[in-house]
Design an enzyme around this catalytic site. Structure first.
Site: not given
Length: 566
Positions: A129, A132, A135
């Site tokens: 992943k 973004h 985080h």
């Protein structure tokens, strides 16, 4: 080094103890406050909290105490005004503070953590992943706490506990085999993995067979199926390559990338230990540890099918880390939404008889949104951190190009300021508060933002470049109001560092830096520096140098690159 405030606190504790009131260091510190107007003193002791215990009116207490502070080093006078006792430092003490800062490039640091190791579990993205904005909190808060710990003498182990195990990898493996290829992944990288994950999540909502297919695929991975492990390792390598680019931009490194998969073979023994200690109970087929005495729901250790859950994985990791690092504390920086999870498994570790469980610390933080919209990878509604950082660098580059077109290394400076703006924005307010990212606020060179702090730091650096090394005698110098206010704030830095670490709160450093910058800029605008002569010029250059040291150390603690020019 014992600064003026420390001396006054120790003296106050001694005076109150003689009156029959024994207080701890933190209780004495809580009695003091900083006057809003410097004319009212450098420090104040409101006596209202003492009235009930000492059985006297606050003005009477203040008046009686005032005479007890004669001959205190660094204190000019103690003045009772109503229910307040106001303290005024002497000018020699202010000059001494500046000299002490200049003598210690690591001013504010300590050795309180000497001989102690602290593990920090932070960032910890799920592989396959993209990073973004969601985080960002765990990543920069964890890094700032690591910097604070190192600054205070602790040995630290930064752990990136990767989310690299679980049913989601069954989903990805299934999706990869049915809807993609190695060629597509090589071309699309982690974006192709994200596409596959989002597609699977959208389709499984309407197809129960897909959910079972994902469970079956993960079961093969757990059983050590060679093809499944090869695909999983491939996904992990692609993810780490991407993550390292972001960490490099943020200036963050890790000592360990041991994720969930690393502990998968260590969980059975831990589960058996919990069972052997009589803690496991069956609840509708699942194995749980009941926490009724602590008013918490049961902690799930095993599902009804015998598979492990996050608590059993985290317990196994904590036990391994204690054996491996013998940590004094193990700190977990995750969202506030996981607070119950950590409280539950911390309790289980205590019930297992491990005294070191008291050193397990959860540091929660609030959610981050953009334009009021929360982020979710399942729906694809994400603001990618790489994109955000790149845009911040671009915008800062435009400002720098407009204001300082002849500046060298403009791109490097734009990167430092742009990335620093995003980091400072994430650390500007209490970590537990939810926040909404706003470009105008984050990139302000004049308001309460990272660029303002970096610009002020660069301004102090400019004075030093033009004024030369701050040398010369300043004993006997009488600081003016702006100078005294700035010196008083600089002297607070060691206590500020100590409080930020005690509360696991980097925003204490952020707010402090903004206050220092405001006072320095008042000093800069109201007091001539390079155009002055003699002792005044010398002292003011020294004060600029002391400010440069403190702001620089503060930026280092937050994980923001220093910029000598902007």
């Amino acid at each position: 080094m014992r600064d003026n405030k420390t001396v006054l606190m120790e003296k106050t504790a001694e005076i109150l103890a003689a009156k029959g009131l024994t207080l701890s260091e933190s209780e004495v510190a809580a009695l003091f406050e900083k006057p809003s107007d410097p004319k009212l003193g450098d420090l104040a002791l409101p006596c209202f909290k003492l009235a009930r215990t000492l059985r006297q009116a606050p003005p009477k207490i203040a008046s009686d105490l005032a005479s007890c502070y004669e001959d205190v080093p660094g204190l000019a006078r103690a003045e009772a005004v109503g229910g307040y006792l106001n303290f005024f430092y002497d000018s020699a003490s202010s000059v001494k503070v500046v000299e002490e800062i200049l003598a210690d490039p690591r001013y504010g640091s300590s050795r309180e953590g000497k001989g102690k190791t602290v593990c920090l579990d932070f960032s910890s993205p799920n592989i396959a992943k993209r990073f973004h904005l969601g985080h960002l909190g765990t990543t920069v808060i964890g890094n700032a706490l690591r910097n604070l710990l190192n600054f205070c003498g602790y040995e630290t182990v930064a752990i990136n506990h990767l989310g690299d195990w679980g049913t989601q990898f069954g989903k990805l493996i299934y999706a990869y085999k049915h809807w993609s290829s190695k060629t597509q992944v090589e071309e699309g990288g982690i974006d192709e993995l994200v596409r596959l994950y989002v597609k699977f999540c959208n389709l499984e909502a309407e197809d129960a067979d897909l959910k079972q297919a994902a469970r079956d695929a993960f079961h093969l991975l757990e059983e050590g199926d060679e093809e499944s492990l090869e695909i999983w390792q491939y996904f992990k390598e692609i993810s780490l390559r991407e993550y390292e680019k972001t960490y490099k931009l943020l200036g963050i490194t890790f000592d360990s990338y041991n994720g969930e998969a690393f502990f998968s073979d260590k969980m059975p023994a831990v589960v058996e230990e919990i069972r052997a200690k009589g803690l496991l109970e069956l609840d509708n087929g699942a194995s749980v540890v009941r926490l009724d005495e602590e008013n918490m729901p049961p902690c799930l250790i095993l599902k009804s099918d015998g598979s492990t859950l996050y608590p059993s994985r985290d317990i196994a990791a904590a036990i391994w880390r204690k054996k491996e690092y013998d940590f004094h504390k193990c700190i977990y920086v995750t969202s506030a939404g996981q607070s119950l999870h950590f409280a539950q498994w911390f309790s289980v570790v205590r019930r297992m008889g491990y005294e070191w469980a008291e050193g397990l610390v959860h540091v929660p933080y609030g959610t981050m949104s953009v334009g009021g919209e929360k982020l979710a990878s399942r729906t694809g509604n994400v603001v990618l951190l790489d994109d955000l950082l790149a845009e911040a660098v671009r915008k800062c580059g435009e400002v720098i190009e407009e204001k300082h077109p002849d500046l060298e290394n403009k791109q490097d400076i734009a990167e430092a300021v742009g990335v620093g703006a995003v980091v400072f924005n994430a650390l500007a307010n209490s970590r537990i508060k939810d926040s909404d990212f706003n470009w105008e606020d984050a990139l302000s060179f004049e308001g309460n933002a990272g660029p303002y702090v970096q610009y002020t730091y660069a301004r102090s650096a400019s004075i030093l470049r033009k004024g030369g090394a701050p040398e010369g005698e300043t004993e006997g110098y009488e600081p003016c109001g702006e100078e005294t206010a700035l010196i008083g704030k600089l002297a607070e830095f060691p206590d500020t560092v100590k409080r930020a670490l005690a509360e696991y709160e980097p925003s204490i450093i952020s707010r402090y830096l903004l206050a220092v910058c405001a006072l320095f800029n008042q000093f800069y605008h109201n007091c001539r520096i390079l155009n002055e002569e003699g002792m005044t010029r010398t002292f003011r250059i020294k004060l600029a140098a002391a400010t440069h040291t403190v702001i620089g150390n503060g930026l280092d603690l937050l994980g923001i690159r220093r910029t000598e020019e902007i």
